[in-house]
Design an enzyme around this catalytic site. Structure first.
Site, PDB file in Angstrom:
ATOM      1  N   HIS A  91     -22.660   6.261  31.984  1.00  0.00           N
ATOM      2  CA  HIS A  91     -22.390   5.546  30.734  1.00  0.00           C
ATOM      3  C   HIS A  91     -23.669   5.362  29.908  1.00  0.00           C
ATOM      4  O   HIS A  91     -23.661   5.515  28.678  1.00  0.00           O
ATOM      5  CB  HIS A  91     -21.753   4.186  31.058  1.00  0.00           C
ATOM      6  CG  HIS A  91     -21.355   3.388  29.874  1.00  0.00           C
ATOM      7  ND1 HIS A  91     -20.256   3.709  29.105  1.00  0.00           N
ATOM      8  CD2 HIS A  91     -21.892   2.275  29.314  1.00  0.00           C
ATOM      9  CE1 HIS A  91     -20.135   2.842  28.128  1.00  0.00           C
ATOM     10  NE2 HIS A  91     -21.119   1.954  28.229  1.00  0.00           N
ATOM     11  N   ALA A 133     -24.262  -1.331  21.334  1.00  0.00           N
ATOM     12  CA  ALA A 133     -25.136  -0.316  20.737  1.00  0.00           C
ATOM     13  C   ALA A 133     -24.345   0.812  20.084  1.00  0.00           C
ATOM     14  O   ALA A 133     -24.752   1.346  19.048  1.00  0.00           O
ATOM     15  CB  ALA A 133     -26.081   0.249  21.797  1.00  0.00           C
ATOM     16  N   PHE A 134     -23.215   1.154  20.647  1.00  0.00           N
ATOM     17  CA  PHE A 134     -22.418   2.266  20.124  1.00  0.00           C
ATOM     18  C   PHE A 134     -21.973   2.015  18.679  1.00  0.00           C
ATOM     19  O   PHE A 134     -21.824   2.941  17.892  1.00  0.00           O
ATOM     20  CB  PHE A 134     -21.205   2.497  21.027  1.00  0.00           C
ATOM     21  CG  PHE A 134     -20.456   3.762  20.726  1.00  0.00           C
ATOM     22  CD1 PHE A 134     -20.939   4.993  21.159  1.00  0.00           C
ATOM     23  CD2 PHE A 134     -19.268   3.728  20.014  1.00  0.00           C
ATOM     24  CE1 PHE A 134     -20.255   6.161  20.878  1.00  0.00           C
ATOM     25  CE2 PHE A 134     -18.571   4.889  19.736  1.00  0.00           C
ATOM     26  CZ  PHE A 134     -19.066   6.115  20.166  1.00  0.00           C
ATOM     27  N   GLU A 135     -21.792   0.757  18.320  1.00  0.00           N
ATOM     28  CA  GLU A 135     -21.321   0.396  16.983  1.00  0.00           C
ATOM     29  C   GLU A 135     -22.444   0.289  15.953  1.00  0.00           C
ATOM     30  O   GLU A 135     -22.191   0.151  14.755  1.00  0.00           O
ATOM     31  CB  GLU A 135     -20.552  -0.932  17.036  1.00  0.00           C
ATOM     32  CG  GLU A 135     -19.236  -0.855  17.781  1.00  0.00           C
ATOM     33  CD  GLU A 135     -19.378  -0.880  19.306  1.00  0.00           C
ATOM     34  OE1 GLU A 135     -18.478  -0.366  19.990  1.00  0.00           O
ATOM     35  OE2 GLU A 135     -20.393  -1.415  19.819  1.00  0.00           O
ATOM     36  N   ARG A 190     -40.267  -5.374  26.935  1.00  0.00           N
ATOM     37  CA  ARG A 190     -40.319  -4.783  25.598  1.00  0.00           C
ATOM     38  C   ARG A 190     -39.726  -5.684  24.519  1.00  0.00           C
ATOM     39  O   ARG A 190     -39.718  -5.324  23.347  1.00  0.00           O
ATOM     40  CB  ARG A 190     -39.598  -3.434  25.606  1.00  0.00           C
ATOM     41  CG  ARG A 190     -40.391  -2.369  26.350  1.00  0.00           C
ATOM     42  CD  ARG A 190     -39.544  -1.148  26.689  1.00  0.00           C
ATOM     43  NE  ARG A 190     -40.309  -0.095  27.311  1.00  0.00           N
ATOM     44  CZ  ARG A 190     -40.704  -0.082  28.577  1.00  0.00           C
ATOM     45  NH1 ARG A 190     -40.438  -1.106  29.360  1.00  0.00           N
ATOM     46  NH2 ARG A 190     -41.384   0.932  29.067  1.00  0.00           N
ATOM     47  N   ILE A 232     -29.269  -0.656  28.998  1.00  0.00           N
ATOM     48  CA  ILE A 232     -29.976  -0.712  30.278  1.00  0.00           C
ATOM     49  C   ILE A 232     -29.235   0.162  31.283  1.00  0.00           C
ATOM     50  O   ILE A 232     -28.014   0.021  31.451  1.00  0.00           O
ATOM     51  CB  ILE A 232     -30.095  -2.164  30.772  1.00  0.00           C
ATOM     52  CG1 ILE A 232     -30.860  -2.991  29.715  1.00  0.00           C
ATOM     53  CG2 ILE A 232     -30.796  -2.226  32.124  1.00  0.00           C
ATOM     54  CD1 ILE A 232     -30.846  -4.478  29.961  1.00  0.00           C
ATOM     55  N   THR A 277     -23.832   4.414  36.578  1.00  0.00           N
ATOM     56  CA  THR A 277     -22.914   5.449  36.088  1.00  0.00           C
ATOM     57  C   THR A 277     -23.555   6.200  34.927  1.00  0.00           C
ATOM     58  O   THR A 277     -24.551   5.747  34.370  1.00  0.00           O
ATOM     59  CB  THR A 277     -21.584   4.812  35.600  1.00  0.00           C
ATOM     60  OG1 THR A 277     -21.853   4.062  34.408  1.00  0.00           O
ATOM     61  CG2 THR A 277     -20.976   3.914  36.669  1.00  0.00           C
ATOM     62  N   PHE A 331     -24.422  -7.146  22.735  1.00  0.00           N
ATOM     63  CA  PHE A 331     -24.462  -6.810  24.151  1.00  0.00           C
ATOM     64  C   PHE A 331     -25.916  -6.878  24.623  1.00  0.00           C
ATOM     65  O   PHE A 331     -26.814  -6.410  23.939  1.00  0.00           O
ATOM     66  CB  PHE A 331     -23.879  -5.413  24.393  1.00  0.00           C
ATOM     67  CG  PHE A 331     -23.514  -5.159  25.820  1.00  0.00           C
ATOM     68  CD1 PHE A 331     -22.345  -5.668  26.354  1.00  0.00           C
ATOM     69  CD2 PHE A 331     -24.354  -4.422  26.645  1.00  0.00           C
ATOM     70  CE1 PHE A 331     -21.996  -5.439  27.674  1.00  0.00           C
ATOM     71  CE2 PHE A 331     -24.025  -4.191  27.968  1.00  0.00           C
ATOM     72  CZ  PHE A 331     -22.842  -4.703  28.481  1.00  0.00           C
ATOM     73  N   PHE A 355     -34.921   3.113  14.425  1.00  0.00           N
ATOM     74  CA  PHE A 355     -34.324   2.988  15.758  1.00  0.00           C
ATOM     75  C   PHE A 355     -35.135   2.032  16.613  1.00  0.00           C
ATOM     76  O   PHE A 355     -36.205   2.377  17.103  1.00  0.00           O
ATOM     77  CB  PHE A 355     -34.278   4.376  16.407  1.00  0.00           C
ATOM     78  CG  PHE A 355     -33.523   4.430  17.694  1.00  0.00           C
ATOM     79  CD1 PHE A 355     -32.141   4.435  17.698  1.00  0.00           C
ATOM     80  CD2 PHE A 355     -34.189   4.497  18.905  1.00  0.00           C
ATOM     81  CE1 PHE A 355     -31.436   4.508  18.898  1.00  0.00           C
ATOM     82  CE2 PHE A 355     -33.504   4.562  20.105  1.00  0.00           C
ATOM     83  CZ  PHE A 355     -32.115   4.569  20.094  1.00  0.00           C
TER      84      PHE A 355
END
Length: 154
Positions: A89, A57-59, A128, A83, A87, A23, A114
Site C-alpha cells: 500500500h 495523501a491520495f487526495e 522530519r 509511513i 503491505t 491521516f 511536494f
C-alpha cells in the site's frame, strides 16, 4: 552576458494554498505548523494563507488541482505523511501522490510543492516534522516562496 533569474525569500504580497492530509495527524500537524511559521517569517500575511485539509495523501493532488484552478494562489504547498507498513500500500500511495502533485503543477503552470513525507517508520517521520530546522513543512514553504517569486520574475 548570461542573464540569471532566481527567486528570493520575500513572500510579501504573495498568496499560498496549503493542502494537508489528516491521516498521520501527529506528523502532518507539525508539518503545517512549520510551514505557516516559515511563511510568516518571510513576510507572508496570515490572511494570504488558505489551508485545505483532506482525508489522506491520495487526495492531496485532487485538492491541489482545485486550488490551482481558482488562479488565486502564487503557489500550492502539499503536506502529508505516508509511513511504510507491511503491505505494498505504501508504494502505491506514495507513487500516485507524488505523480499527481507533479502533474498538477505542470498542468496549471503554478508551483505545486511536494512536502509529503515517505518514510520507513514513525521515528523517521517524527524526525522530519519536528520543531527544528529539519521540519519538511518549513522547507517546503520556503521553497514555495522562492518558486513563487521566481515565477513572477520569469
Amino acid at each position: 552576458m548570461v542573464k540569471y533569474i532566481e527567486g528570493d525569500s520575500n513572500g510579501k504580497g504573495l498568496r499560498f494554498g496549503i493542502v494537508v492530509s489528516r491521516f498521520n495527524d501527529l506528523i502532518t500537524s507539525n508539518l503545517l505548523t512549520g510551514a505557516i511559521s516559515a511563511f510568516k517569517e518571510h513576510g507572508v500575511d496570515e490572511d494570504s494563507l488558505e489551508v485545505v485539509r483532506v482525508p489522506g495523501a491520495f487526495e492531496i493532488p485532487q485538492a491541489a488541482k482545485k486550488l490551482c484552478s481558482s488562479r488565486e494562489f502564487d503557489a500550492i504547498v502539499c503536506l502529508g505523511a505516508v509511513i511504510k507498513g507491511g503491505t505494498p500500500h505504501f508504494e502505491y500511495i506514495s507513487a500516485e501522490t507524488s505523480r499527481g502533485v507533479g502533474q498538477v503543477g505542470l498542468e496549471f503552470n503554478i508551483p505545486v510543492l511536494f512536502g509529503v513525507l515517505t518514510t520507513n517508520d514513525l521515528e523517521q517521520a517524527v524526525a522530519r516534522s519536528g520543531s527544528n530546522s529539519s521540519n519538511k513543512g518549513r522547507e517546503t514553504a520556503l521553497a514555495a516562496v522562492e518558486m513563487a517569486t521566481l515565477f513572477r520574475k520569469i
